[in-house]
Enzyme design. Structure first.
Site, mmCIF file in Angstrom:
data_model
loop_
_atom_site.group_PDB
_atom_site.id
_atom_site.type_symbol
_atom_site.label_atom_id
_atom_site.label_comp_id
_atom_site.label_asym_id
_atom_site.label_seq_id
_atom_site.Cartn_x
_atom_site.Cartn_y
_atom_site.Cartn_z
ATOM 1 C CB CYS A 136 25.622 -4.827 -50.042
ATOM 2 S SG CYS A 136 24.054 -3.945 -49.970
ATOM 3 C CB CYS A 139 22.776 -5.314 -52.557
ATOM 4 S SG CYS A 139 23.423 -3.815 -51.826
ATOM 5 C CG ASP A 140 24.304 -9.022 -53.220
ATOM 6 O OD1 ASP A 140 23.667 -8.599 -54.195
ATOM 7 O OD2 ASP A 140 25.492 -8.723 -53.002
#
Ligand code: FAD
Ligand code: NAP
Length: 320
Positions: A136, A139-140
């Protein structure tokens, strides 16, 4: 004491399919209960711009899903934060158990559990998950400011992840097992024009390399599928974007599945092989897998559930 909830329609999943089914079944006065699962809003909550949702030239995925939830609630659907851990479709009413301890029963069930990211299945991938290996970018990606990253895959997700990562990383190497991408041409154009992106064609990843203490990624070992030549690509982060698999764990052995694992439905319908159980969105769709098609199938499922419940009621009335 365990909580018990009965509804005419139980919807499992809160992606575009689930929320659309909730809007339609609420407007049919079926008072649906929707259980969100561990990813409220579904897959679109882990992306940024969505450019193919009709009516919005550009909308942020998480914002769109907040609006869908609000729409479902405004129409009268009950949206519950819980995750279904078991399902009994062998008796009526159907029952589902939530992690919260609640037992949900329903006369009709709409399954909209969507799909989850696939992994390569390498031991080194497992070892570095959360320590440099991710599925992701939204997300990261932030953790890789000024660093080098590798993305594997060749579909829409991989190209979007690679483009998103160029906002942070100094270099993004995209590794694909063929010499042609599967993604939409408009995305490919953007990718090829981006100076931070380098493509490594005809390669697979054999191992993620890294340090032990602290645990962290330092590169990937990639193999040319044509020549067998092995290359080490240095990187600090490795993003896996090789597609999605349907979330069918709950249904194994209970419902008919297609040979590739997706839930089977009748042609041009969301009806599964059990009357009163409907499937919509990425959990059954192995072809289109788009937000708009998932929403369309959610609509179909609600309309079919309404018709099914009316037929059951008509039979009951006739028998009395
Ligand atoms: P999902 O969105 O997958 O939602 C599934 C839901 O089921 C989740 O809420 C989850 O919590 C719930 N659930 C699962 N198991 C349980 C359980 N046991 N109990 C309760 N709930 C459960 N499509 C586009 O059209 N345009 C795009 O720009 C686009 N971008 C994308 C970007 C990324 C990074 C990804 C991964 C996908 C993208 N897609 C895009 C595809 C799109 O997100 C999916 O087609 C769509 O979300 C499918 O909707 P769905 O409702 O079937 O399932
Ligand atoms: P996908 O379209 O199935 O593509 C997966 C990619 O990963 C393919 O290029 C595939 O290679 C590669 N791959 C698969 N297994 C691999 C392995 N073991 N090793 C190396 N490479 C591997 O999946 P996706 O990109 O996640 O997209 C899923 C669905 O969501 C699609 O329908 C897509 O259109 C949709 N989506 C849409 C948008 C958008 O509309 N903007 C954005 C994201 C996703 P091959 O090409 O060789 O098979």
């Amino acid at each position: 004491m365990t909580d018990k909830r009965h509804s005419k329609v139980l919807i499992i999943g809160s992606g575009p399919a689930g929320y659309t089914a909730a809007v339609y079944s609420a407007r049919a006065m079926l008072n649906p209960v929707l259980v969100q699962g561990i990813q409220p809003g579904g897959q679109l909550t882990i992306t940024t711009e969505v450019e193919n949702w009709p009516g919005d030239t550009e909308v942020q995925g998480p914002d769109l899903m907040v609006r869908m939830e609000a729409h479902a609630r405004a129409m009268g659907a009950e949206v519950i934060t819980d995750h279904i851990s078991s399902l009994d479709l062998s008796r009526r009413p159907f029952t589902a158990k939530g992690d919260s301890g609640t037992t949900y029963s329903a006369d009709a069930v709409i399954l909209a559990t969507g799909a989850q990211a696939k992994w390569l299945g390498l031991p080194s991938e497992e070892k570095f998950k959360g320590f440099g290996v991710s599925a992701c970018a939204t997300c990261d990606g932030f953790f890789y400011r000024g660093k080098e990253v590798v993305v594997i895959g060749g579909g829409n997700t991989a190209v979007e992840e690679a483009l998103f990562l160029t906002n942070f990383a100094s270099k993004v190497t995209m590794i694909h097992r063929r010499d042609e991408l599967r993604s939409e041409k408009i995305l490919q154009d953007r990718l090829f024009r981006n100076p931070k992106v380098e493509l490594l064609w005809n390669h697979t990843v054999e191992e993620i390399l890294g340090t032990e203490a602290p645990l962290g990624v330092t590169g990937v070992r990639a193999k040319n599928v044509k020549t067998g030549e092995v290359t080490v690509v240095p990187c600090d982060g490795f993003f896996v974007a090789i597609g999605h698999a349907p979330a069918v764990e709950l249904f194994a052995g209970k419902l008919k599945q297609k040979p590739n694992g997706y839930l089977w439905t009748e042609a041009d319908s969301t009806r599964t092989n059990i009357a009163g159980v409907f499937a919509a969105g990425d959990v059954t769709d192995d072809i289109y897998r788009q937000a708009v098609t998932a929403a369309g199938m959610g609509c179909m499922a609600a309309l079919e559930a309404e018709k099914y419940l009316a037929t059951v009621q008509a039979h009951r009335d006739a028998a009395e």
